[in-house]
Design a protein around this motif. Sequence first.
Motif: not given
Lengths: 308, 308
Positions: A235, A238, A286, A288-289, A292-293, A296, B143, B145
């Motif tokens: 968390f 993220i 997208i 960046m998402g 991040t995933m 994580a 996850a 963002p």
Amino acid sequence: MTVLAPPTISRTGQAAPRPARRRRSWTGWAFVGPFMTVFAFVFVAPIAYAIYLSVFRTRLIGGTSFVGLENYQQVFTDPQFWSATWRVTLFLLVQVPIMLFLALLVALAIDSGRLYGKAFFRVAVFMPYAVPAVVATLMWGFMYGSRFGLVGNINDTFGVSLPDPLSPDLVLASIGNIVTWEFVGYNMLIFYSALQVVPKSLYEAAELDGASQLQVIRSVKLPAIKGALLIATIFSIIGSFQLFNEPNILQSLAPNAITTYFTPNMYAYSLSFSGQQYNYSATVAIVMGILTMIVAYAVQLRGTRKDR
Amino acid sequence: MTTHPHPTTAAAPKATPARAPRRAVRRDKQRRSPLLTALTALMVIYSLVPLAWLVINASKTQEGLFSSFGLWFDDDFALFRNIRDTLTYDDGVFVRWLLNTLLYVVLGAGGATALATLGGYALAKFDFPGKRGVFAVVIGAVAVPGTALAVPTFLMFSKLGLTNTPWAVIIPSLISPFGLYLMWTFAASAIPGELLEAARVDGAGELRTFLRICMPLLAPGIVTVALFTMVATWNNYFLPLIMLKDPDWYPLTLGLNAWNDQAATAGGQAIFHLVITGSLLTILPLLAAFLFLQRYWQSGLAAGGVKD
């Protein structure tokens, strides 16, 4: 109210449970359906729409046209995007360990039962979590300031010259301090709650073996809350990649130190609402998402692998 | 028709008192440690000093902020004057922002709590088709963002004519993947399967079983999720920032930052004393909520909290 029909004589015994099981099965959807309906509208649809936007480009001349992966190519060669990404990565690598370590120390201290006024400690450390990021940033931003801030006060009162927390060199660390202040209490509570459900028999076994406090912490408590540590870490990672509120609000107090592409979130926001570049902004979001995933998931994989 | 609780459930409460003395004995063996208390007190000081700064400076005039030491009171004590001025400045817009925030919290966080409770209960107690898919998708959503959602959500809502309305803030606030996760773990541990089976054998419908039997058992978890979604909604800054242009619909977070930015605009009046006092008024309701509901969220996290 429904009464289960008794099975007919001709049916085998195994037939009896099926109606009840089938009824339970579909009833579950009646309970989870409302969540999933709104979820589809506010999570799934925007992601699909973002993916759609990212493969088009809008120009003043020629209008909107399909461009395939050109927007993605642009992101990967965009120095501002990588500057922002590197900054939050650095932020993450320094701030998250410090915050979680402090939270863990306090949780262990409170759980040890060796504090005077344990209940007060728990509530006091948790209190910053109830403070909105806007208020926290304004408070700390004012305290950092040289006008009516504490830094200015200390400089005047003691005749010293402290480094300016709002200078370009230090502003990232200053933001890290604000985020740490906001969330160390929340993470402390997560760890403390996990410690509360550790079976007492483990402590008693350790005491019979004459284990010291540090040995109990290392051998019993830390392994028991590994799950909580993993979740808190994910968390926090993220949250770091999503950093927006604190630098955005601090920008007016430190305009020379914080750019519009200070973090990826600020960059995506700036592209949309200052630059009207919705397609490119969606692409940045997208990418960046996905980054991040990936991080994580990698952390989670590493955390669970150690259990084998 | 009367529901007969399972005998083991009735016996469970009687077993609880027997454990208390042993736990108390174990705790009493631990000596209070002044050193550990002092070290943990440093963390408390770190948590509370900014809040003390806020209270102290909310009592100063605009001029007093610049002429007095940050952590001590000015000669001119102006707290009540500042409160009155904050509530009446610009035709009382602060009160409007407060009411907006309450609207967003009641509908957004309240709705999020209801959806998370129903969904978490379903995931914990029903074996419905697609359950694992639902769980994987929702946990995966944690996850994602905010930036990946914010721009396309704004564009979607713009096309639907929802931007610049309260719905633009309320609808996205209805979904809390973390709240769902929390309710799932809490329901799994708080509601014995035997209790549900007994209710079903007696012919109780699913909705009645949920409302009459499960809701009371879930109360600590429900309050916990409600508090966390309240904090998230009260803290909301990025979403209202992109969705709302009309200051009449601002939550307190946007309003405070607008006041703060006012000093940086040409001809803008510096009202830092109102920003500070407004910040103090903004955090009081949440602090009060956490203090008064302590018993619930502490037991809620301990019982249903993070355990893998």
